[in-house]
Design a protein around this motif. Structure first.
Motif, PDB file in Angstrom:
ATOM      1  N   PRO B 162       0.811  -1.315  -0.075  1.00  0.00           N
ATOM      2  CA  PRO B 162       0.059  -0.245  -0.189  1.00  0.00           C
ATOM      3  C   PRO B 162       0.833   1.315   0.043  1.00  0.00           C
ATOM      4  N   ALA B 163       1.804   1.320   0.800  1.00  0.00           N
ATOM      5  CA  ALA B 163       2.740   2.663   0.706  1.00  0.00           C
ATOM      6  C   ALA B 163       4.116   2.379   1.178  1.00  0.00           C
ATOM      7  N   LEU B 164       4.938   3.218   0.490  1.00  0.00           N
ATOM      8  CA  LEU B 164       6.427   3.068   0.754  1.00  0.00           C
ATOM      9  C   LEU B 164       6.886   4.408   0.961  1.00  0.00           C
ATOM     10  N   HIS B 165       7.566   4.789   2.141  1.00  0.00           N
ATOM     11  CA  HIS B 165       7.934   6.086   2.494  1.00  0.00           C
ATOM     12  C   HIS B 165       9.405   6.139   2.473  1.00  0.00           C
ATOM     13  N   MET B 166      10.103   7.005   1.653  1.00  0.00           N
ATOM     14  CA  MET B 166      11.511   6.697   1.564  1.00  0.00           C
ATOM     15  C   MET B 166      11.925   8.088   2.078  1.00  0.00           C
ATOM     16  N   LEU B 167      12.687   8.049   3.150  1.00  0.00           N
ATOM     17  CA  LEU B 167      13.313   9.268   3.806  1.00  0.00           C
ATOM     18  C   LEU B 167      14.580   9.217   3.419  1.00  0.00           C
ATOM     19  N   ALA B 168      15.293  10.542   2.811  1.00  0.00           N
ATOM     20  CA  ALA B 168      16.508  10.935   2.511  1.00  0.00           C
ATOM     21  C   ALA B 168      16.943   9.637   1.270  1.00  0.00           C
ATOM     22  N   ASN B 169      15.944   9.707   0.138  1.00  0.00           N
ATOM     23  CA  ASN B 169      16.154   8.656  -0.723  1.00  0.00           C
ATOM     24  C   ASN B 169      17.330   8.765  -1.529  1.00  0.00           C
ATOM     25  N   VAL B 170      18.334   7.514  -1.332  1.00  0.00           N
ATOM     26  CA  VAL B 170      19.398   7.211  -2.230  1.00  0.00           C
ATOM     27  C   VAL B 170      19.409   6.274  -3.274  1.00  0.00           C
ATOM     28  N   ALA B 171      18.037   5.696  -3.468  1.00  0.00           N
ATOM     29  CA  ALA B 171      18.122   4.513  -4.424  1.00  0.00           C
ATOM     30  C   ALA B 171      18.581   4.773  -5.871  1.00  0.00           C
ATOM     31  N   LYS B 172      18.606   6.113  -6.131  1.00  0.00           N
ATOM     32  CA  LYS B 172      19.230   6.271  -7.644  1.00  0.00           C
ATOM     33  C   LYS B 172      21.038   6.156  -7.558  1.00  0.00           C
ATOM     34  N   VAL B 173      21.325   7.259  -6.493  1.00  0.00           N
ATOM     35  CA  VAL B 173      22.903   7.108  -6.346  1.00  0.00           C
ATOM     36  C   VAL B 173      23.338   5.744  -5.995  1.00  0.00           C
ATOM     37  N   LEU B 174      22.668   4.892  -5.243  1.00  0.00           N
ATOM     38  CA  LEU B 174      23.230   3.653  -5.123  1.00  0.00           C
ATOM     39  C   LEU B 174      22.653   2.324  -6.208  1.00  0.00           C
ATOM     40  N   GLU B 175      22.076   2.810  -7.021  1.00  0.00           N
ATOM     41  CA  GLU B 175      21.735   1.720  -8.112  1.00  0.00           C
ATOM     42  C   GLU B 175      22.747   1.134  -8.809  1.00  0.00           C
ATOM     43  N   ARG B 176      22.423  -0.084  -9.248  1.00  0.00           N
ATOM     44  CA  ARG B 176      23.495  -0.645  -9.759  1.00  0.00           C
ATOM     45  C   ARG B 176      23.465  -0.775 -11.352  1.00  0.00           C
ATOM     46  N   PRO B 177      24.556  -0.884 -12.189  1.00  0.00           N
ATOM     47  CA  PRO B 177      24.199  -0.700 -13.630  1.00  0.00           C
ATOM     48  C   PRO B 177      23.296  -1.893 -14.060  1.00  0.00           C
ATOM     49  N   GLU B 178      23.162  -2.766 -13.385  1.00  0.00           N
ATOM     50  CA  GLU B 178      22.300  -4.078 -13.970  1.00  0.00           C
ATOM     51  C   GLU B 178      20.963  -3.747 -13.393  1.00  0.00           C
ATOM     52  N   ARG B 179      20.688  -3.083 -12.455  1.00  0.00           N
ATOM     53  CA  ARG B 179      19.174  -2.740 -11.971  1.00  0.00           C
ATOM     54  C   ARG B 179      19.051  -1.440 -11.640  1.00  0.00           C
ATOM     55  N   PRO B 180      18.725  -0.285 -12.613  1.00  0.00           N
ATOM     56  CA  PRO B 180      18.449   1.070 -12.633  1.00  0.00           C
ATOM     57  C   PRO B 180      17.407   1.152 -11.736  1.00  0.00           C
ATOM     58  N   ALA B 181      17.274   2.235 -10.841  1.00  0.00           N
ATOM     59  CA  ALA B 181      16.258   2.613 -10.099  1.00  0.00           C
ATOM     60  C   ALA B 181      15.126   2.906 -10.818  1.00  0.00           C
ATOM     61  N   TYR B 182      15.145   3.648 -11.869  1.00  0.00           N
ATOM     62  CA  TYR B 182      13.989   4.094 -12.652  1.00  0.00           C
ATOM     63  C   TYR B 182      14.419   4.209 -14.051  1.00  0.00           C
ATOM     64  N   ASN B 183      15.710   4.369 -14.537  1.00  0.00           N
ATOM     65  CA  ASN B 183      15.983   4.547 -16.157  1.00  0.00           C
ATOM     66  C   ASN B 183      16.116   3.245 -16.687  1.00  0.00           C
ATOM     67  N   SER B 184      16.057   3.085 -18.064  1.00  0.00           N
ATOM     68  CA  SER B 184      16.265   1.845 -18.650  1.00  0.00           C
ATOM     69  C   SER B 184      17.151   2.409 -20.044  1.00  0.00           C
ATOM     70  N   PRO B 185      17.626   1.196 -20.728  1.00  0.00           N
ATOM     71  CA  PRO B 185      17.811  -0.049 -20.167  1.00  0.00           C
ATOM     72  C   PRO B 185      18.935  -0.254 -19.138  1.00  0.00           C
ATOM     73  N   PRO B 186      18.975  -1.522 -18.487  1.00  0.00           N
ATOM     74  CA  PRO B 186      18.211  -2.614 -18.731  1.00  0.00           C
ATOM     75  C   PRO B 186      16.954  -2.310 -17.865  1.00  0.00           C
ATOM     76  N   GLU B 187      16.026  -3.319 -17.704  1.00  0.00           N
ATOM     77  CA  GLU B 187      14.705  -3.296 -16.855  1.00  0.00           C
ATOM     78  C   GLU B 187      14.878  -2.623 -15.818  1.00  0.00           C
ATOM     79  N   PRO B 188      14.430  -1.395 -15.517  1.00  0.00           N
ATOM     80  CA  PRO B 188      14.603  -0.626 -13.928  1.00  0.00           C
ATOM     81  C   PRO B 188      13.752  -1.750 -13.076  1.00  0.00           C
ATOM     82  N   SER B 189      14.071  -1.060 -11.857  1.00  0.00           N
ATOM     83  CA  SER B 189      13.338  -1.748 -10.480  1.00  0.00           C
ATOM     84  C   SER B 189      11.952  -1.848 -10.672  1.00  0.00           C
ATOM     85  N   LEU B 190      11.297  -2.804 -10.042  1.00  0.00           N
ATOM     86  CA  LEU B 190       9.997  -2.839  -9.967  1.00  0.00           C
ATOM     87  C   LEU B 190       9.457  -2.409  -8.470  1.00  0.00           C
ATOM     88  N   CYS B 191      10.270  -1.657  -7.986  1.00  0.00           N
ATOM     89  CA  CYS B 191       9.890  -0.925  -6.784  1.00  0.00           C
ATOM     90  C   CYS B 191       9.276   0.462  -7.014  1.00  0.00           C
TER      91      CYS B 191
END
Lengths: 339, 328
Positions: B162-191
């Motif tokens: 139902p709800a995810l709250h991300m405080l001080a969101n670092v999901a983008k800077v810590l993304e890995r090339p094989e699983r981007p936070a939202y950019n593609s390719p390759p297929e981005p995270s389903l989160c």
């Protein structure tokens, strides 16, 4: 009194198209759910209620899409219930009518449904003060159609899609639990037993490996090795100790036995031993925690020496002649390890 | 409606035990009591993963990790770090292990997925069940991978989180090339928020991302996904933090811009958590705070320097600066 017919229906009843399109698995492994015979009547009644509410709704134009989407989803659900392949006709009639069949018909253990359905049949509050269903905002909330849809949503969700979803998710949850338990075993039995440079290098090699595919082999890298010389040339050795490293090797593990090491093979480099001109080079193989290898070095007089190496724990199983020297070497190494 | 809610907390960098969420949870309980007059009827569950990093730290020096870091820029930063005494700070190590140690990361992801998955099963017991995940700092990157795994395996096919709250969101800077936070390719995270199309595998009903503009950490390669605003809310605010630094979870939780939508998603109490009430709370919360002027100046400089820097190496340099200047 109406008797409900209980039959097992594949969880695909309410699953989205991409899941139903998956290749069929063996029937024994399929998730099946019991569904009450009331299902078709509930769907038909819901469709009738929806049409009645919409026909008399003064706000009909603003809720047209909501009515269309709800009717579409109910229609798809109905098709699924009716399109159960392999379901014997008497059972289907009985199921559709809600009346008991003349004789109990044999029901298939599992059946596959077709079609697609919105996976979440429930209210969706994405922002404060707003309610949504099927990607449609429920405004105005006092409209007859909206009220009918909310009632349908509660009933159909509660009686059909929710029990289906529960069975499906429970099976997925069990898979996740197994995966986590396997990773825990792997991490404790393999990763934490490796040197940090080895586990990091292995991770680097497996960086594109799916998380669901737990490795069963690991690379060994500069892995310290100690052992004793069991044979030298054609003679039993004096049991002189050898220290060195497996500079590069491969180690296999048995996932079925808690990721215990099985076979291993690697390139051995050892330090210069007493009476030798150069450090030794060879191969080392292992089975479980026993190691055995071949090493070649040069003596001070320049002559090449071939040696068979065994690990300390393996040396205890051998009875060499002269065994006293070997025994002493083993005892000495074990004592130094103990210290 | 009597809602039965579970709130999951994921911690950030550094050492944490099972009590790390207590101060934040106590604040939320107290705030709900004072705003609505009712006790907060929800269960808080802390998800701790620091023990997995700790077990790895004990196997030897993580300086050994250096030869296998395959990013030349990061390697340069590490060489600078090693020259100083700061290299072994757990914050840096946590980030390095998470980013570069595949097996430790897999262990963390699967352990937390196994803890979150039964809570998603519980959601099918009825529409009155709620599940809210609150992740902070490194925990936001962890949550992204955990939720991706659950979605990929089909756990969220029927019941979205139902709800995810991300405080001080670092999901983008810590993304890995094989699983981007939202950019593609390759297929981005389903989160990401579910598009509401039947076949879409997006795992979340709502995604809330928060950034304190005075906290330099989430400024590096900031989280700016191209998602529709309807199910994704990105909130920025300014808070120096009373007694704690601007990156601390308490600084975030105590901002009205954070606790109002957060408490709404926990309680679904639409009468109390109105946008108007949030404006009132923001007006009350504008009081001066005790952070020193000097500290504010340092943080401002860091924020200015690192804002929108593109890479992971800048993130490490920033953590080094913050640990060096005792800003944790």
């Amino acid at each position: 009194m109406r008797t409900s017919v209980s039959l097992t229906l594949l969880i695909g009843l309410c699953c989205p198209l991409h899941l139903c399109a998956a290749p069929p698995t063996s029937p024994a492994r399929m998730a099946t759910i019991p569904i009450q015979g009331r299902a078709l009547q509930l769907i038909d009644q819901s469709l009738a209620d929806l049409e009645a509410a919409f026909a008399s709704d003064p706000q009909a134009p603003s809720v047209q899409r909501l009515r269309d989407e709800t009717a579409r989803n109910l229609g798809l659900l109905r098709q699924r219930v009716l399109a159960i392949p392999g379901l014997p006709a008497p059972a289907l009639e009985s199921f559709a009518s809600g009346k008991p069949a003349a004789a109990p018909a044999p029901l298939p253990e599992s059946v596959r449904a077709v079609g697609e359905l919105n996976p979440v049949w429930e209210l969706d509050r994405q922002t404060r003060g707003e309610r949504w269903l099927f990607n449609l905002q429920l405004t105005p909330e006092d409209a007859k159609t909206v009220q009918a849809v909310l009632k349908i949503q509660a009933q159909v969700f509660g009686e059909i899609t929710q029990p289906s979803a529960r069975v499906f998710i429970q099976e997925k949850d069990a898979q996740i639990q197994r995966l986590a338990a396997q990773w825990k075993t792997f991490y404790e039995s393999v990763t934490l037993q490796e040197y940090p440079w080895e586990s990091t290098a292995n991770g680097w090699l497996d960086v594109k490996r799916p998380i669901t595919d737990i490795p069963t082999r690991q690379v060994k890298l500069f892995h310290p090795v100690s052992g004793v010389v069991a044979f030298q040339g054609r003679q039993s050795s004096s049991g002189s100790p050898i220290t060195g490293a497996e500079v590069l090797g491969l180690q296999w593990y048995d996932p079925g036995a808690g990721y215990k090491p099985t076979w291993g093979l690697g390139v051995l480099v050892t330090l210069k031993a007493e009476g030798e001109r150069s450090s030794g080079l060879g191969l080392i193989a292992s089975y479980r925690d026993f190691k055995f290898g071949y090493r070649q070095s040069r003596r001070l007089d320049g002559q090449k020496v071939d040696q068979a190496i065994i690990s300390i724990n393996l040396a205890r199983y051998f009875d060499f002649t002269p065994s006293r020297a070997l025994k002493q070497a083993v005892d000495k190494l074990q004592a130094s390890k103990g210290n | 409606m009597n809602t039965e809610t579970t709130v999951v907390f994921l911690h950030g960098m550094g050492k944490h035990d099972a009590t790390f969420h207590e101060a934040a949870w106590a604040f939320l309980q107290e705030k709900h009591q004072s705003l609505s007059g009712q006790p907060l009827a929800a269960t808080a569950i802390p998800f701790v993963y620091d023990d997995i990093f700790e077990s790895l730290r004990q196997t030897g020096s993580l300086a050994d990790l250096q030869p296998f870091i395959y990013d030349a820029g990061v390697l340069g930063v590490l060489q600078d770090l090693q020259a100083s005494d700061l290299f072994l700070y757990t914050h840096v190590l946590d980030v390095l292990i998470w980013r570069f140690h595949t097996q430790a990361r897999a262990r963390v992801i699967t352990q937390l997925a196994a803890a979150l998955s039964p809570l998603l099963v519980d959601l099918t017991e009825g529409p009155d069940r709620q599940l809210v995940v609150i992740a902070h700092s490194l925990g936001t990157a962890v949550a992204t991978d955990v939720i991706h795994l659950l979605a990929e395996q089909g756990v969220t096919d029927y019941k979205k989180l139902p709800a995810l709250h991300m405080l001080a969101n670092v999901a983008k800077v810590l993304e890995r090339p094989e699983r981007p936070a939202y950019n593609s390719p390759p297929e981005p995270s389903l989160c990401r928020p579910w598009t509401r199309e039947p076949a879409d595998k997006g795992a979340l009903q709502r995604y809330h991302s928060y950034r304190n503009e005075l906290d330099p950490i989430p400024l590096v390669d900031a989280f700016r996904p191209p998602w529709s605003g309807r199910w994704f809310q990105s909130t920025t605010f300014k808070a120096w933090g009373a007694g704690v630094q601007p990156h601390d979870i308490l600084t975030y939780i105590k901002a009205p811009e954070v606790y109002m939508p957060l408490l709404w998603s926990i309680t679904l109490d639409e009468a109390t958590y109105t946008p108007e009430r949030e404006q009132q709370e923001m007006a009350l919360g504008a009081a001066p705070n005790p952070a020193t002027v000097a500290r504010q100046a340092v943080l401002r400089d860091l924020a200015q320097h690192y804002a929108d820097k593109p890479g992971f190496q800048d993130f490490l340099k920033l953590i080094q600066s913050m640990t060096g200047q005792k800003l944790w």
